[in-house]
Design an enzyme around this catalytic site. Sequence first.
Site, PDB file in Angstrom:
ATOM      1  N   HIS A  61       0.878  -1.198   0.000  1.00  0.00           N
ATOM      2  CA  HIS A  61       0.000   0.000   0.000  1.00  0.00           C
ATOM      3  C   HIS A  61       0.901   1.229   0.000  1.00  0.00           C
ATOM      4  O   HIS A  61       1.505   1.562   1.016  1.00  0.00           O
ATOM      5  CB  HIS A  61      -0.903  -0.014   1.230  1.00  0.00           C
ATOM      6  CG  HIS A  61      -1.865   1.138   1.295  1.00  0.00           C
ATOM      7  ND1 HIS A  61      -3.198   0.979   1.593  1.00  0.00           N
ATOM      8  CD2 HIS A  61      -1.692   2.463   1.100  1.00  0.00           C
ATOM      9  CE1 HIS A  61      -3.801   2.159   1.589  1.00  0.00           C
ATOM     10  NE2 HIS A  61      -2.897   3.095   1.299  1.00  0.00           N
ATOM     11  N   HIS A  85       1.616   5.383  -1.641  1.00  0.00           N
ATOM     12  CA  HIS A  85       1.260   6.568  -2.424  1.00  0.00           C
ATOM     13  C   HIS A  85       2.535   7.177  -2.991  1.00  0.00           C
ATOM     14  O   HIS A  85       3.431   7.565  -2.230  1.00  0.00           O
ATOM     15  CB  HIS A  85       0.558   7.609  -1.540  1.00  0.00           C
ATOM     16  CG  HIS A  85      -0.717   7.092  -0.951  1.00  0.00           C
ATOM     17  ND1 HIS A  85      -1.929   7.205  -1.589  1.00  0.00           N
ATOM     18  CD2 HIS A  85      -0.947   6.418   0.196  1.00  0.00           C
ATOM     19  CE1 HIS A  85      -2.875   6.638  -0.845  1.00  0.00           C
ATOM     20  NE2 HIS A  85      -2.295   6.153   0.249  1.00  0.00           N
ATOM     21  N   ARG A 127       2.253   9.636  -5.602  1.00  0.00           N
ATOM     22  CA  ARG A 127       1.898  10.955  -6.163  1.00  0.00           C
ATOM     23  C   ARG A 127       2.347  11.055  -7.624  1.00  0.00           C
ATOM     24  O   ARG A 127       2.585  10.068  -8.295  1.00  0.00           O
ATOM     25  CB  ARG A 127       2.495  12.106  -5.334  1.00  0.00           C
ATOM     26  CG  ARG A 127       2.323  11.971  -3.832  1.00  0.00           C
ATOM     27  CD  ARG A 127       0.905  11.902  -3.389  1.00  0.00           C
ATOM     28  NE  ARG A 127       0.801  12.001  -1.939  1.00  0.00           N
ATOM     29  CZ  ARG A 127      -0.218  11.530  -1.237  1.00  0.00           C
ATOM     30  NH1 ARG A 127      -1.228  10.905  -1.827  1.00  0.00           N
ATOM     31  NH2 ARG A 127      -0.259  11.671   0.066  1.00  0.00           N
ATOM     32  N   LYS A 136      -9.137  -0.134  -6.147  1.00  0.00           N
ATOM     33  CA  LYS A 136      -9.156   0.481  -4.818  1.00  0.00           C
ATOM     34  C   LYS A 136     -10.419   1.298  -4.636  1.00  0.00           C
ATOM     35  O   LYS A 136     -10.677   2.248  -5.389  1.00  0.00           O
ATOM     36  CB  LYS A 136      -7.921   1.375  -4.660  1.00  0.00           C
ATOM     37  CG  LYS A 136      -7.858   2.142  -3.342  1.00  0.00           C
ATOM     38  CD  LYS A 136      -7.602   1.233  -2.156  1.00  0.00           C
ATOM     39  CE  LYS A 136      -7.735   1.983  -0.843  1.00  0.00           C
ATOM     40  NZ  LYS A 136      -6.589   2.840  -0.566  1.00  0.00           N
ATOM     41  N   HIS A 143      -4.864  -0.753   5.561  1.00  0.00           N
ATOM     42  CA  HIS A 143      -4.397  -0.067   6.778  1.00  0.00           C
ATOM     43  C   HIS A 143      -5.342  -0.189   7.972  1.00  0.00           C
ATOM     44  O   HIS A 143      -5.862   0.801   8.470  1.00  0.00           O
ATOM     45  CB  HIS A 143      -4.045   1.404   6.514  1.00  0.00           C
ATOM     46  CG  HIS A 143      -5.044   2.196   5.715  1.00  0.00           C
ATOM     47  ND1 HIS A 143      -6.400   2.133   5.911  1.00  0.00           N
ATOM     48  CD2 HIS A 143      -4.872   3.099   4.715  1.00  0.00           C
ATOM     49  CE1 HIS A 143      -7.003   2.949   5.077  1.00  0.00           C
ATOM     50  NE2 HIS A 143      -6.109   3.542   4.339  1.00  0.00           N
ATOM     51  N   ASP A 179       1.488   2.489   3.543  1.00  0.00           N
ATOM     52  CA  ASP A 179       0.636   3.673   3.399  1.00  0.00           C
ATOM     53  C   ASP A 179       1.484   4.937   3.477  1.00  0.00           C
ATOM     54  O   ASP A 179       1.013   5.975   3.957  1.00  0.00           O
ATOM     55  CB  ASP A 179      -0.493   3.697   4.432  1.00  0.00           C
ATOM     56  CG  ASP A 179      -1.570   4.718   4.090  1.00  0.00           C
ATOM     57  OD1 ASP A 179      -1.616   5.168   2.920  1.00  0.00           O
ATOM     58  OD2 ASP A 179      -2.353   5.082   4.988  1.00  0.00           O
TER      59      ASP A 179
HETATM   60  C1  NCD Z   1      -3.468   8.941   2.175  1.00  0.00           C
HETATM   61  C2  NCD Z   1      -2.977  10.009   1.175  1.00  0.00           C
HETATM   62  O1  NCD Z   1      -2.415  11.037   1.609  1.00  0.00           O
HETATM   63  O2  NCD Z   1      -3.154   9.805  -0.026  1.00  0.00           O
HETATM   64  N1  NCD Z   1      -3.494   9.543   3.488  1.00  0.00           N
HETATM   65  C3  NCD Z   1      -3.518   8.896   4.667  1.00  0.00           C
HETATM   66  O3  NCD Z   1      -3.646   9.557   5.692  1.00  0.00           O
HETATM   67  N2  NCD Z   1      -3.392   7.586   4.751  1.00  0.00           N
HETATM   68  C4  NCD Z   1      -4.781   8.407   1.745  1.00  0.00           C
HETATM   69  C5  NCD Z   1      -5.189   7.122   2.412  1.00  0.00           C
HETATM   70  O4  NCD Z   1      -4.466   6.130   2.360  1.00  0.00           O
HETATM   71  O5  NCD Z   1      -6.272   7.053   2.988  1.00  0.00           O
HETATM   72 ZN    ZN Z   2      -3.182   5.046   1.612  1.00  0.00          ZN
HETATM   73 ZN    ZN Z   3      -6.674   5.000   2.919  1.00  0.00          ZN
END
Ligand code: NCD
Ligand code: ZN
Ligand code: ZN
Length: 329
Positions: A12, A14, A16, A94, A165, A237
């Site tokens: 998991h 991110h 960007r 997702k 998560h 995450d």
């Molecule tokens: C994530 C994000 O910033 O994209 N933020 C977070 O607090 N986990 C989004 C997510 O996973 O829910």
């Molecule tokens: Zn996330």
């Molecule tokens: Zn999330």
Amino acid sequence: MKLLLNSPLDMHLHLREGDMLKHVAPFTAQQFSGAVIMPNLISPVDSLIKVEQYRNDIKKCCGHENFEPFMTLFFRPYTREELEQVRDKIIGIKLYPAGITTQSENGVSDFSAIEPTLQIMEDLQIPLLVHGESNGFVMDREKEFLDVYQTIATQYPRLHVIMEHITTEAAVRFLEKHENVSATVTVHHLLLTLDDVVGGMMQPHLFCKPIAKRPTDREALREAVFSGNKKILFGSDSAPHPRHKKECVGCAAGVFSAPVALPLLAQIFEEQNCLELLQGFVSDYAINRYGLTVPKKEVALTDTAWEVPAKYGDVVPYYAEQTLRWSLI
Ligand code: NCD
Ligand code: ZN
Ligand code: ZN
């Protein structure tokens, strides 16, 4: 001492886009053999073209690293044709409830309308990854959402559902009841409670969704992970936001943990005397649950301490200015 991990995976993540992508992707590409890439971009990744474009952009930022970005599609109602075309390019779809977390405005607001797409996903064996929070009281959101998980998991018994998560004891218990349900756990939720976020001076860099919960919840997560629960997979995450989005009024949710993920995991598994279970948590269980083929890559850590920088560019990492016992070689 040296620790070798085979093909570690972050299930998991991110990354960007644009400059932020260029900046953060190498941290993960160096440490991991693959990662599940979240689709919540400003314009969500919700078509085959966008998946291919985003994957190419990511690959360009990973240099020569042997690293596989496992792509996800942003949930919306899809036709069978669309999903047949995209299925070989994605690891799953997702689902975000609308507005519940960062860049989820285009998520689901009517859960009764998702059924046809879930049926196609079950038929085509496309996993469903879920940000499972209701819009109720913030500490109860994950627990309340278990009803939705329950409905989906029983209505589509051949659909692999991943509770992303998880942060609560209730979620850990729920997981035990359904063979087709897996979960990811972050490293920060193994360490934090709400007290760390808002119990003293408010800590914006620890603010994330789902919010860290009670000590009993953290204990349940730790007990499950440190006993080698094979349905619980590591998903960092890691969610970078520039400092001006964190250190401000209206702080964005997300903890940037990518640079410290494996060293910190090694540290806490070692503290629990279960370092031998780390391989399963960061790779083997995910390969089993998803039926994945992953790039072969051996990642080595050594027990040499280092201090995590105060920031990387414009992003403050988890564990900033603190010392970690393990480092990547
Ligand atoms: C994530 C994000 O910033 O994209 N933020 C977070 O607090 N986990 C989004 C997510 O996973 O829910
Ligand atoms: Zn996330
Ligand atoms: Zn999330």
